[in-house]
Design a protein around this motif. Structure first.
Motif, PDB file in Angstrom:
ATOM      1  N   PRO A 262      42.762  32.708 -83.349  1.00 20.29           N
ATOM      2  CA  PRO A 262      42.162  31.784 -82.385  1.00 20.29           C
ATOM      3  C   PRO A 262      41.849  32.424 -81.036  1.00 20.29           C
ATOM      4  CG  PRO A 262      44.520  31.444 -82.481  1.00 20.29           C
ATOM      5  CD  PRO A 262      44.209  32.475 -83.526  1.00 20.29           C
ATOM      6  N   TYR A 263      42.309  33.650 -80.824  1.00 16.00           N
ATOM      7  CA  TYR A 263      42.175  34.287 -79.509  1.00 16.00           C
ATOM      8  C   TYR A 263      40.727  34.464 -79.052  1.00 16.00           C
ATOM      9  CZ  TYR A 263      42.364  38.064 -76.025  1.00 16.00           C
ATOM     10  OH  TYR A 263      42.192  38.848 -74.911  1.00 16.00           O
ATOM     11  N   PRO A 264      39.809  35.009 -79.879  1.00 17.99           N
ATOM     12  CA  PRO A 264      38.448  35.217 -79.375  1.00 17.99           C
ATOM     13  C   PRO A 264      37.784  33.952 -78.844  1.00 17.99           C
ATOM     14  CG  PRO A 264      38.767  36.444 -81.395  1.00 17.99           C
ATOM     15  CD  PRO A 264      39.974  35.565 -81.247  1.00 17.99           C
ATOM     16  N   ASN A 265      37.886  32.844 -79.573  1.00 14.96           N
ATOM     17  CA  ASN A 265      37.253  31.606 -79.110  1.00 14.96           C
ATOM     18  C   ASN A 265      37.965  31.014 -77.900  1.00 14.96           C
ATOM     19  OD1 ASN A 265      35.129  31.567 -80.960  1.00 14.96           O
ATOM     20  ND2 ASN A 265      36.379  30.574 -82.531  1.00 14.96           N
ATOM     21  N   ALA A 266      39.296  31.147 -77.862  1.00 17.57           N
ATOM     22  CA  ALA A 266      40.032  30.678 -76.686  1.00 17.57           C
ATOM     23  C   ALA A 266      39.645  31.505 -75.463  1.00 17.57           C
ATOM     24  CB  ALA A 266      41.536  30.768 -76.943  1.00 17.57           C
ATOM     25  N   PHE A 267      39.459  32.799 -75.667  1.00 10.67           N
ATOM     26  CA  PHE A 267      39.032  33.683 -74.583  1.00 10.67           C
ATOM     27  C   PHE A 267      37.632  33.294 -74.087  1.00 10.67           C
ATOM     28  CE2 PHE A 267      37.392  37.392 -72.532  1.00 10.67           C
ATOM     29  CZ  PHE A 267      38.483  38.093 -72.035  1.00 10.67           C
ATOM     30  N   LYS A 268      36.735  33.038 -75.033  1.00 16.36           N
ATOM     31  CA  LYS A 268      35.368  32.659 -74.658  1.00 16.36           C
ATOM     32  C   LYS A 268      35.363  31.345 -73.868  1.00 16.36           C
ATOM     33  CE  LYS A 268      30.774  31.826 -76.590  1.00 16.36           C
ATOM     34  NZ  LYS A 268      29.952  31.774 -77.823  1.00 16.36           N
ATOM     35  N   LYS A 269      36.188  30.413 -74.283  1.00 15.33           N
ATOM     36  CA  LYS A 269      36.264  29.128 -73.577  1.00 15.33           C
ATOM     37  C   LYS A 269      36.746  29.315 -72.148  1.00 15.33           C
ATOM     38  CE  LYS A 269      38.234  24.476 -74.058  1.00 15.33           C
ATOM     39  NZ  LYS A 269      39.098  23.594 -74.882  1.00 15.33           N
ATOM     40  N   PHE A 502      46.765  31.293 -73.591  1.00 14.07           N
ATOM     41  CA  PHE A 502      46.221  30.853 -72.303  1.00 14.07           C
ATOM     42  C   PHE A 502      46.823  29.528 -71.843  1.00 14.07           C
ATOM     43  CE2 PHE A 502      42.529  33.368 -74.028  1.00 14.07           C
ATOM     44  CZ  PHE A 502      42.729  34.463 -73.198  1.00 14.07           C
ATOM     45  N   GLU A 503      48.067  29.294 -72.221  1.00 13.13           N
ATOM     46  CA  GLU A 503      48.767  28.095 -71.757  1.00 13.13           C
ATOM     47  C   GLU A 503      49.832  28.506 -70.745  1.00 13.13           C
ATOM     48  OE1 GLU A 503      49.851  25.270 -74.857  1.00 13.13           O
ATOM     49  OE2 GLU A 503      48.562  26.363 -76.251  1.00 13.13           O
ATOM     50  N   GLU A 504      50.513  27.548 -70.210  1.00  6.18           N
ATOM     51  CA  GLU A 504      51.502  27.812 -69.162  1.00  6.18           C
ATOM     52  C   GLU A 504      52.549  28.826 -69.620  1.00  6.18           C
ATOM     53  OE1 GLU A 504      54.774  25.361 -66.443  1.00  6.18           O
ATOM     54  OE2 GLU A 504      53.475  24.311 -67.863  1.00  6.18           O
TER      55      GLU A 504
END
Length: 548
Positions: A262-269, A502-504
């Motif tokens: 899930p990292y690439p799409n989370a990074f793009k977001k 990318f969460e707390e």
């Protein structure tokens, strides 16, 4: 029938002789146990040049009669078995009771059960099953010992040449296990799922022993195998001491993108572009100087550990990756894992890393300096292309799938036995699992039989459920990763685990210190020991998976 007690203390450290249990060391507590064993013809202690003097002094101070100290510069499994056999013959014994000098909680009542079972059922090998490691010895009949020795010199020579470890004897026997009459004293409750190791050689286990000892004293608990096991099961300070595994995000870029990551799409977001070379997102890798300071802290806190140079991304996108490897391997208690898709594996790069590995001292953690994992996830071009995107930049001369296969072959030449092709099980590739496993598990394959089959991770339901099989246990246990793993992102932030993309975070390691942040895991772990799980952890099924 006579027996001898054989204690292995051939370590490169004197940790077993440190008085960490009030006025007693682990070795002194082993000798207390030893003196209670009936019909023992002798006590034989296998030492190194480092442990010889403290061992002899302890034996004299504790008034152990008829002891013999055997000293070797270095021990391996075959030599240990040879000296055991010679000792049995010298003292005219029928059996050997074998244990280790760093087991402070050996239970005499459990030992007597092992002796009784061994004699009653005319066994050749008897052990305790279901108990945590460190509460019971092994018992071996003299003729069986000779057979095990021969196995270690012949069909199991690869194991016989290894350094002595906690399952050395049975590891040799497994090569021809049906040859032996084996008996087991079964624990009334199975504690194996906790993977307890009550020995003191390594800090992660030593602190667990000290914390268990102190908790038992405070609560006035009997020092028996069952009572201590039950206490350990509910004591956070025993289950979690120091990390054994660190996943450090030195890179932010990926090469190819696996659709189960899930990292690439989370990074793009978050940043507006995929984490790929030339996409202009402006995110930097972890600075080498900061990385070096982090490794110093890791070495101080854990002493022995495994450091992975990736979390979600491709570590070989980092410029001067060899310098990061070298920084870790300067610490003799640390080993490196590099997980890669293989696209950036090049001869000059891996030769530089191999040259570093060739000049460093042996690891004190008992592991190889470096291991490689190559994510392949398929047994055909077609399936590979369905799982991975952004493969075009690497397909000028050959396909990305072929590059991944060739990466395994290149790496195996320079790092023999330490290269693992990996297959993450998905609904979409499950039909190729058997073919993948059969091919790579074969000793004639490019990986020489090494292979990893990985379960699918939905990242706490952030991704669709795609696992073809549910491997979760019937009973949920507190998360292994909270007890033993620590994830550090490129900016120094430390999430509770890698599921928190990318969460707390719990804090920043560069400003707040490694140990302070590790202690912040305790609250969540205490909640989980009481079956209280937050929303994210409640949706996770990685809790039972295990790294180191």
């Amino acid at each position: 029938m006579k027996n001898i007690v054989f204690i292995y203390a051939g370590y490169s450290t004197t940790t077993s002789f440190e008085k960490i249990f009030d006025d007693k060391s682990a070795f002194e507590k082993v000798l207390d146990w030893c003196k209670k064993i009936k019909n023992s013809a002798a006590v034989v202690v296998a030492t190194s040049e480092i442990t010889q003097v403290p061992a002899v002094q302890c034996l004299k101070d504790e008034g152990v009669e008829s002891f013999k100290v055997l000293t070797e510069r270095s021990w391996n499994v075959a030599l240990l078995l040879e000296k055991m056999k010679e000792s049995v013959q010298k003292y005219g014994a029928d059996d050997v009771i074998f244990t280790y000098a760093d087991f402070p909680f050996l239970d005499i009542a459990l030992t007597e059960k092992i002796i009784d079972f061994h004699k009653r059922y005319i066994a050749e090998y008897t052990f305790a099953d279901g108990y945590p490691l460190g509460f019971a010895p092994e018992m071996i009949e003299k003729d069986a010992l000779g057979i095990i020795l021969e196995l270690s010199r012949n069909s199991q020579k690869s194991i016989g040449e290894l350094p002595v470890h906690k399952d050395s004897v049975f590891a040799v026997m497994k090569g021809d296990v049906n040859t032996f009459d084996i008996e087991a004293v079964i624990s009334p409750k199975d504690y194996r799922g906790f993977r307890f190791d009550f020995s003191v050689l390594e800090k992660i286990n030593r602190e667990a022993c000290v914390n268990l000892y102190n908790a038992a004293k405070e609560k006035n608990i009997e020092f028996s195998a069952l009572a201590l096991s039950d206490l350990a099961e509910v004591t956070v300070e025993v289950q979690k001491t120091v990390p054994a595994y660190y996943a450090i995000q030195i890179a932010r870029n990926c090469a190819t993108c696996a659709d189960y990551n899930p990292y690439p799409n989370a990074f793009k977001k978050k940043y507006g572009a995929l984490p790929l070379e030339g996409k202009g997102h402006g995110q930097e890798q972890m600075d080498l100087q900061k990385f070096s300071s982090l490794i110093n802290e890791i070495s101080r806190l854990s002493e022995n550990a495994v450091v992975s140079l990736s979390v979600y991304e491709e570590p070989l996108t980092v410029s001067r990756i060899a310098d990061y490897v070298s920084t870790v391997l300067e610490k003799s208690g640390l080993s490196v894992i590099i997980e890669t898709d293989g696209m950036l594996v090049k001869p000059e790069l891996i030769e530089e890393i191999a040259n570093i590995v060739n000049i460093i001292p042996s690891r004190t953690n008992g592991m190889s300096p470096i291991s490689w994992i190559v994510d392949i996830d398929a047994f055909s071009e077609e399936t590979y292309s369905k799982i991975r995107s952004n493969t075009e930049p690497f397909c000028r001369e050959k396909s990305a799938y072929q590059k991944a296969l060739e990466a395994v072959s290149m790496l195996e030449v320079l790092f023999p036995g330490e290269v693992y092709p990996q297959f993450t099980r998905l609904n979409e590739n499950e039909h190729e699992l058997e073919g993948f496993y059969r091919y790579w598990h074969d000793a004639k394959s490019p990986s020489k039989g090494k292979v990893i089959i990985q379960k699918y991770d939905c990242f706490c339901k952030a991704l669709p459920e795609r696992k073809p099989a549910d491997l979760s246990p019937l009973r949920r246990n507190p998360c292994w990763h909270l007890k033993r793993d620590m994830t550090v992102l490129a900016d120094g932030n430390v999430p509770l685990c890698k599921e928190f993309i990318f969460e707390e975070s719990l804090g920043n390691v560069f400003s707040e210190g490694l140990e302070n942040l590790w202690n912040r895991f305790n609250e969540e772990l205490k909640n989980q020991t009481m079956n209280n799980y937050g929303k994210k952890c409640g949706d996770c099924d990685e809790y039972y998976t295990f790294n180191f």
